[in-house]
Design a protein around this motif. Sequence first.
Motif, PDB file in Angstrom:
ATOM      1  N   LEU A 155      43.776 110.866 165.311  1.00  0.00           N
ATOM      2  CA  LEU A 155      42.333 110.939 165.518  1.00  0.00           C
ATOM      3  C   LEU A 155      41.662 111.882 164.521  1.00  0.00           C
ATOM      4  N   ARG A 178      35.233 111.037 167.988  1.00  0.00           N
ATOM      5  CA  ARG A 178      34.036 110.349 167.486  1.00  0.00           C
ATOM      6  C   ARG A 178      33.234 111.263 166.562  1.00  0.00           C
ATOM      7  N   GLU A 197      34.884 111.419 163.299  1.00  0.00           N
ATOM      8  CA  GLU A 197      34.723 110.163 162.571  1.00  0.00           C
ATOM      9  C   GLU A 197      33.384 110.097 161.847  1.00  0.00           C
ATOM     10  N   ARG A 198      32.368 110.683 162.464  1.00  0.00           N
ATOM     11  CA  ARG A 198      31.043 110.697 161.846  1.00  0.00           C
ATOM     12  C   ARG A 198      31.021 111.553 160.591  1.00  0.00           C
TER      13      ARG A 198
END
Length: 595
Positions: A141, A117, A120-121
Motif C-alpha cells: 500500500l 488512499r 495514493e493521492r
Amino acid sequence: MNAFQKLGLDTDVLQAINDMGFETPSEVQDKSIPILLAQETDLVALAQTGTGKTAAFGFPLIQKIDSNSKKTQALILSPTRELCLQITNELKNYSKYKRSLNVVAVYGGASITEQARSIERGAQIIVATPGRMQDMIRRKLANISSIGYCVLDEADEMLNMGFYEDIKSILSHTPKEKKTWLFSATMPKEVAKIASKFMNNPVEITVGSKNTGTANVSHEYYLVNHRNRYDALKRLADANPDIFSVIFCRTKRDTQKVAEKLIEDGYNAAALHGDLSQNQRDLVMKSFRTRQIQMLVATDVAARGIDVDDITHVINYQLPDEIETYTHRSGRTGRAGKNGVSMVIISKSEVRKIRTIEKIIQQKFEQKEIPDGKEICKIQLFHLANDIKKTEINHDIDPYLPTINEALEEFTKEELIKKFFSVEFTRFFNYYQKAPDLSSESAGGRPEVSEGNTRYFINVGSKDSFDWQSLKDFLKEVLNLGRDDVFKVDVKGSFSFFNTDEKHAELVLGTFTEFQHQGRFINVEITKDQKSEKKGRRRERGGGRKNNSRSFDDSKNGSFGKRKRSSDRNDKKGGRKGSRNKNIENSLKRRRSKA
Ligand code: ADP
Ligand code: MG
C-alpha cells in the motif's frame, strides 16, 4: 538577517517559521540544519527531549523535497501514534507556503485503507509508526523504494518499544543511496547499533547538558517510607496549587490505582496507560491539554506521545526500571524555554539510583523534605488570596448586594476578610493540622499494627479469586463500613488478613458467624499473634519516640485518621460513619475543582 536565514533556509520555510513565532534556532537546529542543507549525508543527532528536534530535521527536509513530483521521497519513523500525528502537524505547518507538498500520517488504530488512499493521492513525506508501516509495505500500500531520506525520530524510544526488527525490515525496502537522519535523546547500545549497521559515516551532533532542554529542569528527591508514597504525592500537589503535571508509575495497575485514589481525594486527575482504548486515551489527552486534568498519571509507554508544553512538574511516583528512562520523563517538563521541576519520591534503599541518574543527566539532585501541614496551609492561603485578587467581579450579584450588606453590616473589613478565608480554609486547615511528618527519618520503620486496630484472619484468599482490592470491597460491603475502615488487607493463597479499628471488632466477628458466601462458610478470627506482635513492638520502641504511638498512615486511614475516630465516637451506633470527614473531603473536592 534573521537567525534562521543564516542557516540557509528558503523564504517559504522562513515565512512559516516567522508565522510560528520562532525567533532563534535551538542548539540542535543550529547545528543540524546547515549540515543537512549543504550536504547529502547521514546524521546522528543527540539532544534532550523538548529541544526542537522536529524542526531540526523538518525544516531541511521540507526544503529538499521536490513538490513537483508526487513520488514518496521521505519516510519518517516515530515511536507512537501521538508523535506521528504531532510530527505530521508540524511538517504541515513548516510547509504551508510550499505548494502541493503532502505529508501523510500512517499509524495503527485507524483505517489502513484510508491512509493508503491518502498516499495514493501523492504523499512526498510519510510519517509512520514502525508497526503500521510494516503492514503497509507488506500489503503493498506504500512504496518507499525510491525515497531519498529516512528519518528515525526518537530512535531510543522506538528501540525501547521493541521496534528494532520492524525498523530493520522497513529499511530493507529503502534504496541504499538514501540518507538516514537519526534523532534521539539518548544513545543506548541499541541506538549505536542502528547507527553502525544501517548508516554510512554519519555526522554526529551532540547537544550537551548546556542545552536549554535540561538546564530548565531542576531535579528534586523526597525520601519517604514506602507506605507514605501516596500521601507524599498528595502533599506535593497541595504545596503546588497550580500544578500541571505528569506522574509516572511503573505499572498500568499502579497508574490506575494512583489515579483513582487522587480522583477519590478530589484532585483533577486521570490515568493514561495501555489498557485504555485509543478513544479513551484521546479523551484523557484532550482534557489534559485543556487543563481540566491537572495531574495525569501515566506509564512510561503511554506518556511517550505527550506533547504538552506547559507541564510544571514531573513526579516520579516510582523510579523507572530502566534508569535511562528518567531522562524521557523529566523531559516532559521544561519544554520550549519554560522552567520545570522533576520530583522523585523514593525510599531509602533507592538513594543510590539517584546517584546513577545524576551521572546520566549530569545534573545534581536536591534533597527536599515533604512539606508539612503548616507549610501547605500557608501556601494554600496565599494562593487563595491571589485567586481572590485575580477574580473578576461577577456583577450578577449586584441586585443582592443590599441584603448581603445588611447581613454583614456589623463587621469591619478586617473581620470580613478573616471570615471569608475561614469559610474556604478551615477545613483545609483541619485536614492538615494534625498530619504527621512524612519525611522518612521521623516516620517510623515498617508498617505496623497500631494500637487500637484489630487484625483478623479470614479463610478466603487468592484461591477464591480475591485480590486485596476485591476482598476489601467485599468486606466493606458485607460489614457496611466506609472506604477507610478496612485496611491492611493481605491476601494469601487460601486465607487472608485484614485490619479494622478495634471498635469494629464486635461487628466483624458478629457478621461472620455462620456467614455463607457462595455456599461456603466464611470464618473470621482475630489473629493470635497480634498481641504478641504488639507487645514486641512496644518494647522495641521503648517509649523513646514521640509522635509514633499511632502510626496512622493516611493513605489507609486518611489524614482524617484521628479526627475520624473522635467524630465516630460521637456518632450514635450505626450512624453514618465519618460523615463529617466526607464533608471535608467533598468541600476540598469542590475547592479544587474550582481552582
Ligand atoms: P523534541 O523533538 O526535541 O522533543 P520538539 O521538536 O517536539 O522537541 O519541540 C519542542 C517544542 O519547542 C515544540 O513546542 C516546538 O514548537 C518548540 N520549538 C522548537 N523549536 C523552537 C524554536 N527555535 N523557537 C521556539 N520554539 C521552538
Ligand atoms: Mg521529538
